[in-house]
Design a protein around this motif. Structure first.
Motif, mmCIF file in Angstrom:
data_model
loop_
_atom_site.group_PDB
_atom_site.id
_atom_site.type_symbol
_atom_site.label_atom_id
_atom_site.label_comp_id
_atom_site.label_asym_id
_atom_site.label_seq_id
_atom_site.Cartn_x
_atom_site.Cartn_y
_atom_site.Cartn_z
ATOM 1 N N THR A 3 -9.662 -8.252 -17.994
ATOM 2 C CA THR A 3 -9.208 -8.445 -16.620
ATOM 3 C C THR A 3 -9.176 -7.119 -15.884
ATOM 4 O O THR A 3 -8.646 -6.136 -16.378
ATOM 5 C CB THR A 3 -7.808 -9.088 -16.611
ATOM 6 N N LYS A 4 -9.741 -7.114 -14.673
ATOM 7 C CA LYS A 4 -9.794 -5.902 -13.851
ATOM 8 C C LYS A 4 -8.719 -6.017 -12.766
ATOM 9 O O LYS A 4 -8.587 -7.057 -12.122
ATOM 10 C CB LYS A 4 -11.176 -5.787 -13.208
ATOM 11 N N MET A 5 -7.929 -4.940 -12.583
ATOM 12 C CA MET A 5 -6.885 -4.940 -11.557
ATOM 13 C C MET A 5 -7.061 -3.728 -10.649
ATOM 14 O O MET A 5 -7.358 -2.637 -11.130
ATOM 15 C CB MET A 5 -5.510 -4.918 -12.201
ATOM 16 N N GLU A 6 -6.880 -3.966 -9.348
ATOM 17 C CA GLU A 6 -7.003 -2.892 -8.373
ATOM 18 C C GLU A 6 -5.861 -2.966 -7.384
ATOM 19 O O GLU A 6 -5.419 -4.051 -7.012
ATOM 20 C CB GLU A 6 -8.326 -3.009 -7.612
ATOM 21 N N GLY A 7 -5.416 -1.814 -6.936
ATOM 22 C CA GLY A 7 -4.355 -1.750 -5.953
ATOM 23 C C GLY A 7 -3.198 -0.908 -6.457
ATOM 24 O O GLY A 7 -2.995 -0.760 -7.660
ATOM 25 N N GLU A 8 -2.445 -0.348 -5.532
ATOM 26 C CA GLU A 8 -1.331 0.532 -5.875
ATOM 27 C C GLU A 8 -0.253 -0.201 -6.671
ATOM 28 O O GLU A 8 0.385 0.373 -7.531
ATOM 29 C CB GLU A 8 -0.733 1.108 -4.582
ATOM 30 N N GLY A 9 -0.058 -1.495 -6.393
ATOM 31 C CA GLY A 9 0.997 -2.262 -7.043
ATOM 32 C C GLY A 9 0.831 -2.438 -8.536
ATOM 33 O O GLY A 9 1.781 -2.795 -9.224
ATOM 34 N N CYS A 10 -0.354 -2.197 -9.088
ATOM 35 C CA CYS A 10 -0.519 -2.331 -10.536
ATOM 36 C C CYS A 10 -0.324 -0.996 -11.248
ATOM 37 O O CYS A 10 -0.531 -0.892 -12.448
ATOM 38 C CB CYS A 10 -1.869 -2.959 -10.884
ATOM 39 N N LYS A 11 0.084 0.045 -10.499
ATOM 40 C CA LYS A 11 0.329 1.359 -11.104
ATOM 41 C C LYS A 11 1.761 1.823 -10.919
ATOM 42 O O LYS A 11 2.407 2.263 -11.845
ATOM 43 C CB LYS A 11 -0.614 2.393 -10.492
ATOM 44 N N LYS A 12 2.246 1.744 -9.670
ATOM 45 C CA LYS A 12 3.605 2.204 -9.393
ATOM 46 C C LYS A 12 4.186 1.402 -8.247
ATOM 47 O O LYS A 12 3.470 0.748 -7.494
ATOM 48 C CB LYS A 12 3.619 3.697 -9.061
ATOM 49 N N ALA A 13 5.507 1.459 -8.120
ATOM 50 C CA ALA A 13 6.199 0.689 -7.092
ATOM 51 C C ALA A 13 7.498 1.373 -6.716
ATOM 52 O O ALA A 13 7.953 2.278 -7.404
ATOM 53 C CB ALA A 13 6.471 -0.719 -7.604
ATOM 54 N N VAL A 14 8.105 0.910 -5.621
ATOM 55 C CA VAL A 14 9.412 1.382 -5.184
ATOM 56 C C VAL A 14 10.341 0.173 -5.197
ATOM 57 O O VAL A 14 9.989 -0.888 -4.689
ATOM 58 C CB VAL A 14 9.342 1.998 -3.764
ATOM 59 N N ALA A 15 11.510 0.320 -5.788
ATOM 60 C CA ALA A 15 12.462 -0.780 -5.913
ATOM 61 C C ALA A 15 12.800 -1.355 -4.543
ATOM 62 O O ALA A 15 13.010 -0.628 -3.589
ATOM 63 C CB ALA A 15 13.727 -0.301 -6.615
ATOM 64 N N GLY A 16 12.826 -2.679 -4.461
ATOM 65 C CA GLY A 16 13.191 -3.366 -3.232
ATOM 66 C C GLY A 16 12.033 -3.660 -2.303
ATOM 67 O O GLY A 16 12.177 -4.440 -1.372
ATOM 68 N N CYS A 17 10.867 -3.068 -2.529
ATOM 69 C CA CYS A 17 9.706 -3.266 -1.659
ATOM 70 C C CYS A 17 8.724 -4.241 -2.312
ATOM 71 O O CYS A 17 8.636 -4.318 -3.530
ATOM 72 C CB CYS A 17 8.990 -1.945 -1.401
ATOM 73 N N VAL A 18 7.984 -4.950 -1.482
ATOM 74 C CA VAL A 18 6.952 -5.854 -1.983
ATOM 75 C C VAL A 18 5.687 -5.037 -2.245
ATOM 76 O O VAL A 18 5.271 -4.245 -1.397
ATOM 77 C CB VAL A 18 6.651 -6.981 -0.974
ATOM 78 N N HIS A 19 5.099 -5.220 -3.412
ATOM 79 C CA HIS A 19 3.871 -4.510 -3.771
ATOM 80 C C HIS A 19 2.797 -5.516 -4.134
ATOM 81 O O HIS A 19 3.084 -6.570 -4.693
ATOM 82 C CB HIS A 19 4.131 -3.544 -4.926
#
Length: 176
Positions: A3-19
């Motif tokens: 499976t290939k994943m792309e986008g910032e949300g599959c690497k890091k996130a900030v609590a409380g924000c939608v990624h």
């Protein structure tokens, strides 16, 4: 594992924000899947490495040309290191699951939850009126300290998670 994943949300996130991120399922040879099997259901979630707390990831299939892609989004309310798990339930009820090899780091958020308390202080400043609004004026060279006391998803104040930001004021000439 294909499976290939792309986008910032599959690497890091900030609590409380939608990624968000995009997931592209592949077959065992690494080729893009062109169709989903009838009755196939994809599920994903984040599992906090130390506590086992789970965060559901919304997985929505979208068609992009001939490929099948999934648009995924989530909101983690707690900072920490998370492992992503992926499972596919086939029409016959068989469940295939895997843990993705990379971890997602969720950083403490300035508003990680429903509410927060913002405390502002400065080393040198004063209130004034401008355009019928009360405005805080900083003097050049002073510091502006912002402290945010965040809450969890239930509205309970977190005792240890306080995000602090210190800004230094610089002189700026007003123009009309």
């Amino acid at each position: 594992n294909q499976t290939k994943m792309e986008g910032e949300g599959c690497k890091k996130a900030v609590a409380g924000c939608v990624h968000e991120f995009v997931m592209e399922p592949r077959d065992k040879y690494g080729n893009s899947r062109l169709v989903l099997q009838s009755g196939e259901k994809w599920n994903a979630e984040l599992v906090e490495v130390n506590t086992g707390e789970k965060v559901k990831i919304d997985v929505k299939p979208v068609k992009s040309g001939k490929k099948v892609l999934f648009h995924c989004d989530y909101r983690a309310f707690k900072a920490g290191k998370y492992e992503m798990t992926l499972s596919v339930t086939e029409e016959d009820g068989m469940v295939l699951s895997a843990a993705m090899p990379n971890h997602i780091v969720v950083l403490p958020g300035i508003t990680s939850g429903k509410k927060s308390i913002l405390t502002v202080s400065t080393t040198n400043g004063y209130w004034t009126m401008r355009d019928q609004k009360k405005v805080w004026q900083l003097k050049a060279g002073s510091n502006l300290n912002l402290a945010v006391q965040s809450c969890d998803k239930f509205g309970n104040y977190k005792r240890k998670e306080i995000s602090q930001l210190v800004c230094r004021a610089e002189y700026m000439e007003e123009t009309s």
